[in-house]
Design a protein around this motif. Structure first.
Motif, PDB file in Angstrom:
ATOM      1  N   ARG A 131       0.791  -1.234   0.000  1.00  0.00           N
ATOM      2  CA  ARG A 131       0.000   0.000   0.000  1.00  0.00           C
ATOM      3  C   ARG A 131       0.825   1.287   0.000  1.00  0.00           C
ATOM      4  O   ARG A 131       0.364   2.296  -0.569  1.00  0.00           O
ATOM      5  CB  ARG A 131      -0.975  -0.016   1.181  1.00  0.00           C
ATOM      6  N   PRO A 132       2.050   1.332   0.587  1.00  0.00           N
ATOM      7  CA  PRO A 132       2.819   2.575   0.457  1.00  0.00           C
ATOM      8  C   PRO A 132       3.095   2.956  -0.995  1.00  0.00           C
ATOM      9  O   PRO A 132       3.111   4.147  -1.343  1.00  0.00           O
ATOM     10  CB  PRO A 132       4.127   2.246   1.201  1.00  0.00           C
ATOM     11  N   TYR A 133       3.260   1.949  -1.848  1.00  0.00           N
ATOM     12  CA  TYR A 133       3.531   2.218  -3.263  1.00  0.00           C
ATOM     13  C   TYR A 133       2.251   2.618  -3.987  1.00  0.00           C
ATOM     14  O   TYR A 133       2.293   3.449  -4.911  1.00  0.00           O
ATOM     15  CB  TYR A 133       4.182   0.990  -3.909  1.00  0.00           C
ATOM     16  N   PHE A 134       1.100   2.021  -3.585  1.00  0.00           N
ATOM     17  CA  PHE A 134      -0.177   2.472  -4.147  1.00  0.00           C
ATOM     18  C   PHE A 134      -0.318   3.976  -3.973  1.00  0.00           C
ATOM     19  O   PHE A 134      -0.612   4.712  -4.925  1.00  0.00           O
ATOM     20  CB  PHE A 134      -1.371   1.822  -3.424  1.00  0.00           C
ATOM     21  N   LEU A 135      -0.116   4.437  -2.734  1.00  0.00           N
ATOM     22  CA  LEU A 135      -0.397   5.826  -2.383  1.00  0.00           C
ATOM     23  C   LEU A 135       0.623   6.787  -2.998  1.00  0.00           C
ATOM     24  O   LEU A 135       0.238   7.827  -3.557  1.00  0.00           O
ATOM     25  CB  LEU A 135      -0.421   5.976  -0.864  1.00  0.00           C
ATOM     26  N   GLY A 136       1.911   6.438  -2.915  1.00  0.00           N
ATOM     27  CA  GLY A 136       2.932   7.328  -3.477  1.00  0.00           C
ATOM     28  C   GLY A 136       2.773   7.512  -4.972  1.00  0.00           C
ATOM     29  O   GLY A 136       2.845   8.639  -5.496  1.00  0.00           O
ATOM     30  N   GLY A 137       2.538   6.409  -5.693  1.00  0.00           N
ATOM     31  CA  GLY A 137       2.345   6.516  -7.144  1.00  0.00           C
ATOM     32  C   GLY A 137       1.096   7.299  -7.492  1.00  0.00           C
ATOM     33  O   GLY A 137       1.079   8.062  -8.477  1.00  0.00           O
ATOM     34  N   ALA A 138       0.032   7.146  -6.697  1.00  0.00           N
ATOM     35  CA  ALA A 138      -1.220   7.846  -6.981  1.00  0.00           C
ATOM     36  C   ALA A 138      -1.059   9.359  -6.869  1.00  0.00           C
ATOM     37  O   ALA A 138      -1.592  10.112  -7.692  1.00  0.00           O
ATOM     38  CB  ALA A 138      -2.314   7.361  -6.028  1.00  0.00           C
ATOM     39  N   ILE A 139      -0.333   9.807  -5.872  1.00  0.00           N
ATOM     40  CA  ILE A 139      -0.127  11.250  -5.695  1.00  0.00           C
ATOM     41  C   ILE A 139       0.629  11.825  -6.890  1.00  0.00           C
ATOM     42  O   ILE A 139       0.248  12.860  -7.466  1.00  0.00           O
ATOM     43  CB  ILE A 139       0.618  11.523  -4.384  1.00  0.00           C
ATOM     44  N   LEU A 140       1.704  11.150  -7.296  1.00  0.00           N
ATOM     45  CA  LEU A 140       2.495  11.634  -8.436  1.00  0.00           C
ATOM     46  C   LEU A 140       1.690  11.596  -9.732  1.00  0.00           C
ATOM     47  O   LEU A 140       1.744  12.528 -10.547  1.00  0.00           O
ATOM     48  CB  LEU A 140       3.758  10.783  -8.579  1.00  0.00           C
ATOM     49  N   ALA A 141       0.920  10.514  -9.949  1.00  0.00           N
ATOM     50  CA  ALA A 141       0.138  10.399 -11.175  1.00  0.00           C
ATOM     51  C   ALA A 141      -0.948  11.467 -11.247  1.00  0.00           C
ATOM     52  O   ALA A 141      -1.222  12.021 -12.326  1.00  0.00           O
ATOM     53  CB  ALA A 141      -0.473   9.003 -11.266  1.00  0.00           C
ATOM     54  N   SER A 142      -1.584  11.769 -10.118  1.00  0.00           N
ATOM     55  CA  SER A 142      -2.622  12.802 -10.114  1.00  0.00           C
ATOM     56  C   SER A 142      -2.050  14.162 -10.489  1.00  0.00           C
ATOM     57  O   SER A 142      -2.650  14.911 -11.276  1.00  0.00           O
ATOM     58  CB  SER A 142      -3.285  12.868  -8.737  1.00  0.00           C
ATOM     59  N   LEU A 143      -0.892  14.490  -9.949  1.00  0.00           N
ATOM     60  CA  LEU A 143      -0.247  15.762 -10.315  1.00  0.00           C
ATOM     61  C   LEU A 143       0.088  15.800 -11.802  1.00  0.00           C
ATOM     62  O   LEU A 143      -0.085  16.830 -12.470  1.00  0.00           O
ATOM     63  CB  LEU A 143       1.023  15.948  -9.474  1.00  0.00           C
ATOM     64  N   ALA A 144       0.546  14.660 -12.342  1.00  0.00           N
ATOM     65  CA  ALA A 144       0.887  14.613 -13.772  1.00  0.00           C
ATOM     66  C   ALA A 144      -0.358  14.787 -14.639  1.00  0.00           C
ATOM     67  O   ALA A 144      -0.303  15.441 -15.692  1.00  0.00           O
ATOM     68  CB  ALA A 144       1.584  13.292 -14.089  1.00  0.00           C
ATOM     69  N   LEU A 145      -1.488  14.216 -14.224  1.00  0.00           N
ATOM     70  CA  LEU A 145      -2.716  14.368 -15.004  1.00  0.00           C
ATOM     71  C   LEU A 145      -3.182  15.819 -15.035  1.00  0.00           C
ATOM     72  O   LEU A 145      -3.729  16.289 -16.045  1.00  0.00           O
ATOM     73  CB  LEU A 145      -3.818  13.480 -14.423  1.00  0.00           C
ATOM     74  N   PHE A 146      -2.962  16.553 -13.967  1.00  0.00           N
ATOM     75  CA  PHE A 146      -3.322  17.967 -13.967  1.00  0.00           C
ATOM     76  C   PHE A 146      -2.389  18.785 -14.866  1.00  0.00           C
ATOM     77  O   PHE A 146      -2.810  19.762 -15.489  1.00  0.00           O
ATOM     78  CB  PHE A 146      -3.306  18.519 -12.541  1.00  0.00           C
ATOM     79  N   ALA A 147      -1.126  18.385 -14.946  1.00  0.00           N
ATOM     80  CA  ALA A 147      -0.159  19.161 -15.720  1.00  0.00           C
ATOM     81  C   ALA A 147      -0.178  18.847 -17.214  1.00  0.00           C
ATOM     82  O   ALA A 147       0.036  19.737 -18.056  1.00  0.00           O
ATOM     83  CB  ALA A 147       1.253  18.912 -15.167  1.00  0.00           C
TER      84      ALA A 147
END
Length: 546
Positions: A133-149
């Motif tokens: 789960r730490p990898y689920f959450l860390g990747g999700a935060i980075l991916a969400s920022l990338a989708l906004f950019a």
């Protein structure tokens, strides 16, 4: 009696606490011979003796499986936006059709680099959030920022770079999800677990792929000046960033994980007899293989430049040379370190995994051809436009989003049907049937001229997609050791991304030189590859207790 070389000496493992559900007292003693380095070379020297007190892994209820798989809705929401719109973004920013495969190289390369590393690290992680789960959450935060950019980029090279960031971030979250099912579910529930993931993949993809079309019908502008990304695409990516983070956060908060000691106490901790394969590769053979790969890659680079071959062939030559370099480097790290472990496990894959690798190669070559070329194929053949600023092109591009939503919707329905199909005819025949349906679906795009009738083509593609996302993993998970579930799932991803790199190298050249730059023929190639993948599934051993 099962055999598997262990890196431990004599070990006693006792159950820990925090199991996701109540279960009887578990206990096991794992005997492993000393001198583990020798055991790694002689797998018959290390034997798991299963204590009669070992327990079956507890079965999970429907809502527990639902919660642990729900995050895949967000992951696929991001992937679907990427797959349906990135070619459109590239063309909007000035890319030529024959350059698109090279720009897409980020997708397979990030999977190749990220997934085995994340698998290796997550196998060795235990924290307050658990193992995966730490990898689920860390990747999700980075991916969400990338989708906004991503939809705010103004240059082609920036868009290509953003694809690297987005795809790598999604891969950080996605890789542990595959191992998560193997960790949490007993063997007889894994096909259902992977099918549940396929269901959420289908649902997420339907909504994400439809978003630009839905937003257009809601009055949002679907065209933009040259070099600008339409508002329908931009707002879709913003919604995707919110959904991805929210869905994965749900799984992180609503699921629990077994500790390493608890996993070792279950009777599926050791793989079936078809488990880890002893490659018998001596250091000298390893060195010869590394040198041969390096020479071949360098010779390929020279040939592409000397004979003025298609520049995309540099990707293929570079991949061969990189493989040789990694082999050579891992030889110098002896038996220690992440690289040496990944390369060793690559060469000691289970028999089932080796045969599934070929199946995956042809399946994912077909899928990558579809993702890259459906937009230019449908817009040019069914809508008669290759101008990204025209109304016809953008209507066609939006309809591709509808088609992608359709095949994912059919995949969600297929995910409900596939477990019943498996019970009736087995894992292998089910995957054969679904792959043949996918091949027929892709081939029919070439024959049909009414774009609305292409929805029928997507039925076959949907069944193949749902099968590809579930049944190979069900066939694989029973043949790998629980303590290496993450790394082997990461290595298995090699055979998803390698065909994509081959597609990047070859498809553009084939479409340009053999088919007169008509992208519709890339889908015909994909149809043939899908059928071959299905037939090759018959070579994979069926698990004893599917």
């Amino acid at each position: 009696m099962n055999t598997y070389a262990s890196a431990h000496t004599l070990v006693c493992l006792h159950p820990g606490s925090g199991a996701p559900m109540q279960s009887p007292l578990k206990r096991t003693v794992l005997f492993a011979v000393q001198h583990a380095s020798a055991a790694r070379r002689r797998h018959d020297a290390c034997i798991f003796y299963t204590d009669p007190g070992m327990t079956a892994k507890p079965r999970l209820g429907f809502w527990q499986i639902w919660n642990m798989c729900f995050g895949f809705l967000g992951i696929q929401f991001g992937f679907a936006l990427q797959n349906a719109n990135v070619s459109r973004i590239f063309q909007t920013l000035g890319a030529n059709v024959d350059d698109i495969p090279m720009l897409w190289i980020a997708a397979p390369m990030t999977g190749l680099l990220v997934q085995p590393v994340i698998g290796y690290l997550s196998d060795r992680t235990w924290s307050g959030l658990g193992r995966r789960r730490p990898y689920f959450l860390g990747g999700a935060i980075l991916a969400s920022l990338a989708l906004f950019a991503f939809p705010n980029v103004g240059a082609l090279w920036v868009a290509a770079g953003m694809l690297w960031i987005l795809d790598a971030s999604i891969n950080v979250s996605m890789e542990p999800f595959r191992a998560f099912v193997g960790d949490q579910l007993p063997q007889d529930q894994r096909a259902a677990g992977y099918s549940m993931q396929s269901f959420f993949i289908g649902v997420g993809s339907v909504v994400a792929s439809l978003l630009p079309w839905l937003l257009e019908h809601a009055g949002i502008a679907n065209t933009a000046p040259s070099g600008h990304i339409p508002d329908t695409v931009r707002y879709s990516f913003y919604v995707g960033g919110i959904v991805l983070l929210g869905a994965i956060a749900w799984t992180v908060l609503r699921s629990r994980e077994y500790s390493p000691a608890e996993l070792a106490s279950f009777d599926d901790h050791v793989p079936d007899a078809d488990g880890v394969h002893d490659s018998g590769t001596s250091p000298r053979t390893w060195l010869r293989l590394a040198i041969a790969a390096l020479i071949t890659g360098v010779a390929g680079f020279w040939a592409v430049g000397h004979f003025a071959l298609d520049k995309q062939l540099y990707v293929l030559a570079g991949g061969v040379a990189a493989y040789g370099a990694l082999l050579l480097l891992s030889g110098y790290t002896a038996n220690a370190g992440m690289l040496a472990n990944i390369m060793r496990d690559l060469h000691q894959m289970p028999v089932a995994m080796r045969r599934l690798a070929v199946v995956q190669f042809f399946s994912w070559f077909a899928l990558f051809a579809m993702w890259i070329y459906t937009t230019p194929a449908v817009t040019s053949v069914h809508y008669g436009s290759t101008d990204p600023t025209s109304i016809a092109y953008n209507e066609g591009a939006n309809w591709v989003g509808v088609l992608f939503a359709a095949y994912n919707g059919f995949a969600a329905l297929a995910a409900i049907v596939i477990p019943r199909m498996v019970r009736a005819i087995g894992l292998r025949r089910s995957h054969l049937l679904n792959s043949l349906l996918g091949g027929l679906g892709l081939a029919s795009v070439f024959l049909i001229r009414d774009p609305k009738l292409l929805l029928l083509s997507m039925i076959g593609v949907g069944f193949a997609w749902a099968s590809i996302l579930s049944l190979p993993y069900a066939l694989l998970s029973d043949s790998v050791p629980a303590e290496k579930m993450g790394i082997y799932m990461g290595i298995f991803n090699f055979f998803i991304v390698i065909p994509q790199l081959v597609a990047v190298s070859l498809l553009g050249m084939l479409v340009k030189h053999l088919f007169g730059n008509q992208p519709i023929y890339a889908l015909v190639i994909g149809a043939a590859c899908m059928a071959v993948a299905g037939l090759l599934t018959l070579r994979v051993p069926e698990p004893r207790n599917p």
